[in-house]
Design an enzyme around this catalytic site. Structure first.
Site, PDB file in Angstrom:
ATOM      1  NE  ARG A  39       5.374  14.447   5.699  1.00 17.55           N
ATOM      2  CZ  ARG A  39       6.670  14.227   5.658  1.00 17.55           C
ATOM      3  NH1 ARG A  39       7.485  15.053   5.013  1.00 17.55           N
ATOM      4  NH2 ARG A  39       7.196  13.188   6.258  1.00 17.55           N
TER       5      ARG A  39
ATOM      6  NE  ARG B 231       6.234   8.718   3.482  1.00 16.61           N
ATOM      7  CZ  ARG B 231       5.927   9.545   4.476  1.00 16.61           C
ATOM      8  NH1 ARG B 231       6.277  10.811   4.413  1.00 16.61           N
ATOM      9  NH2 ARG B 231       5.278   9.107   5.544  1.00 16.61           N
TER      10      ARG B 231
ATOM     11  CD  GLU C 186      -2.714  -1.258   2.512  1.00 18.53           C
ATOM     12  OE1 GLU C 186      -3.874  -1.628   2.341  1.00 18.53           O
ATOM     13  OE2 GLU C 186      -2.248  -0.907   3.611  1.00 18.53           O
TER      14      GLU C 186
ATOM     15  CB  CYS D 198       0.648  35.484  12.269  1.00 19.49           C
ATOM     16  SG  CYS D 198       1.027  36.877  13.314  1.00 19.49           S
ATOM     17  CD  GLU D 199       2.166  28.636  15.030  1.00 21.64           C
ATOM     18  OE1 GLU D 199       0.989  29.008  14.879  1.00 21.64           O
ATOM     19  OE2 GLU D 199       2.471  27.529  15.458  1.00 21.64           O
TER      20      GLU D 199
END
Lengths: 442, 442
Positions: A340, A299, A296, A371-372
């Protein structure tokens, strides 16, 4: 020593090329042209790369139907069609993933349904659609699915998800009694056998195999074969005690890809060879027919063929402790289009794609526009010191779990997704606008 | 010893009550009725709680206009209207946040624009809209905004974001030379002063103050006052060398809330008193006028008044190491509607809201329905052992950074958001459907 003008082939899309003028093309389409037409940030998908990885997996695992593309990595109607055209099977893990597959006319018989908490609506939709397999994850679900299948007058093929007590990450695999997770039935405690027994006896279920999943970003066959060994022992017991030979064995996903130049992608042919050989050998030793191995990958198919193109905005040199300087390059996306790095500390390869860079590398950080302060895309890089506002930078291998997990943080609209092939672009998903956001308002 | 039928007042919405029949209401509306009408998962916002926290902040900081609600925590047109009606100011950090505020007819003069990488489009929109303040974050931006303001024949009021070298988290604040982040100009290196000088000289900018931000989930005034002390020294220098008295000082956000029973929320009145007293004292010592202090709570206003209601699905007992059992309760949402537990290891308080629970607590984990083992909402809980499939559980204090950072992972549609007040419900945001997802397909 990194040459910033290289595009490491194991990280970048198979059809990515830097032209003589320094501009990077994918499948013959210059990325600056895509940025010009669709704006930035923008995801660019190399269609032939995606399809070629489907083919690689199909060849390695003995047929395309044995390879189940994991929708959760990235699913659109177009992606479902590509997967269908390549003959692969498709894993879905929610009612909406199933609906997207149906919207693409994906053959239901090649769909497998996953999930720890499927719910009656999802299970009913699976049975009604005629999905090939439902992977059962709890006793409650087994009973519920049997009822639903009865009501629909169907017999539903099922697998049982088991916890083999193996954890594999990167190049290490460990056998462990650790089963502290939401998925599956325990092999060790006997609950997996009892579930198999219940499935065999359930009038409207047909047990066709067992399923397990050992980890993610796995780079060799060891963890898979360790898990297969344990699970095959249960095949043997099921054969012996229930008189059933299960024809399929689903060993899940986890096939690793290279995100950065110093990583190596998993060798699909080698892992498949080792894995299939080991399964055949163990089955022979146990005196059972070797089941068909299903895998399966999500990615490993969707990841490497896609890049995210950003435009560089603010360039700022920051003095860090003890007189060392770090250059902060801000781009016009960030943790909304790729969570990620913040979520998993994931590393990525980013390069200027609009021209050659000439200058040596300096300590740099690629940050987004949110804004972080944790909105970081590449934490520790040595980027050329001549990168300027207006340059286009692309981050490679963003095809899996970037768009799929994207948010609208700070009311950012999702970027568009553009497929490229043979010199042509095709809009796969358009950019989200503030109107899309406001459309949810009552 | 936790009573699972309690609703700790410092964690749950101010108008949350458990009725005599065990059902939890918010503002008089039973949560099971909302679940019945709108499905689960669903966000429920206690409107009076939100407004009362606006009022608390306004009272503590000397007037509603001094309190800037931070859009990033959670913004809809309705929220912007509530903030406007309470007289607060509004912080935006992207063009789309500005557009949502405009769609709510939020008075532009009470809007402040933030961001490390604003871009010409955003800055132009700010100037054209007539936003009150733009907080400048780089030299490039200062020059660009001055140009844009000139082209628009306006003078734009600006602040300068500075890095005071203070980090505050929870109850600790440290002075540090660490300035390794994307935001702001360094105080220590003099670049903040040079930026102030450039802003004072820029023909189309009017410098009205400095801005800093010390951290998040801060619970006392120490970090804010340490930062204020350092920044006020620059006010003094600007006054001395540039002849300008800056009227405002923006000390940013970070006001902590209680997510779990064992945490205590920040005491707004106490912190405001300590902070305003300290600023007045330091200004007096420096011989300058005390600037008006502005603050930017987002979480402290939006966070505590909202709960997420889930339905319990799969219940599974898992044997963990050495014979210990853990109960896994799966609910019908997860990391798509609240990424904070996965992203920040955030803890939450979750309780059954559809009935009384009677049984003692057992080691439990609340997990979502995503196809990922890290999809955990509450990692280590002692939930009553009588929780069953079909029970409704609500997670408290999910008003900030849950919906705002929500994704469509596994093609989950975003939950609806329902406002409740005086016994009535109002749909704020409808549920996303697969049609919304497919609407982006070309």
């Amino acid at each position: 020593m990194t040459d910033f003008n290289d595009l490491p082939a194991h990280v970048w899309p198979r059809n990515a090329v830097r032209q003589e003028d320094g501009v990077v093309t994918i499948a013959g389409v210059p990325l600056p042209e895509i940025a010009e037409e669709y704006g930035t940030p923008v995801f660019v998908v190399d269609e032939d790369d995606f399809r070629s990885r489907c083919q690689d997996m199909a060849r390695a695992f003995g047929g395309p139907e044995n390879v189940h593309y994991a929708s959760k990595a990235f699913l659109t109607r177009t992606i479902a069609r590509w997967v269908d055209e390549e003959g692969l099977s498709l894993d879905v893990a929610s009612l909406n993933e199933l609906k997207i597959a149906q919207a693409a006319d994906f053959p239901a018989g090649r769909i497998t349904a996953h999930g720890n908490n499927k719910g009656a609506d999802f299970l009913r939709a699976c049975v009604q659609a005629g999905v090939g397999h439902v992977v059962l994850d709890s006793e409650q679900e087994l009973v519920l699915l049997d009822c639903i299948a009865a009501a629909e007058q169907r017999v539903q093929q099922v697998m049982i998800r088991v916890k083999p007590g193996i954890e594999a990450h990167t190049h290490e695999a460990i056998a462990t009694s650790h089963e502290d997770q939401k998925f599956g039935f325990s092999l060790a405690s006997g609950s997996a056998f009892r579930a198999a027994e219940a499935a065999v006896r359930a009038p409207n279920l047909e047990l066709v195999g067992l399923h397990c999943h050992v980890g993610s970003q796995v780079f060799d066959a060891t963890g898979f074969t360790m898990a297969a060994d344990r699970v095959l022992a249960l095949y043997s017991r099921i054969h012996r005690e229930l008189g059933v030979q299960l024809p399929e064995l689903d060993l899940g996903g986890g096939y690793g890809i290279a995100y950065t130049e110093d990583e190596e992608a998993l060798d699909v042919d080698e892992v498949a060879h080792d894995l299939l050989t080991a399964v055949a050998k163990t089955a022979a030793e146990l005196g059972i027919d070797a089941p068909t191995v299903l895998v399966e990958p999500g990615r490993a198919i969707a990841g490497p063929g896609t890049v995210t193109v950003y435009e560089v905005g603010t360039v700022k040199d920051v003095t860090v402790d003890e007189g060392v300087t770090r250059r902060y390059l801000s781009v016009d996306g960030g943790m909304s289009d790729n969570i990620r790095p913040a979520l998993y500390d994931s590393r990525y390869d980013a390069r200027v794609v609009s021209r050659f860079t000439e200058a040596p590398g300096i300590p740099s950080r690629l940050v987004g526009s949110h804004c972080e302060s944790g909105d970081i895309l590449v934490r520790d890089a040595q980027f050329p010191s001549d990168i300027e506002t207006g340059d286009l930078m692309a981050m490679a291998a963003t095809g899996a779990y970037a768009y799929a997990m994207s948010s609208r943080y700070n009311a950012f609209g999702r970027p568009p997704v553009i497929a490229v092939r043979a010199g042509k672009t095709k809009l796969m998903l358009r950019r989200e606008t503030v109107e899309d956001i406001l459309a949810l308002e009552a």
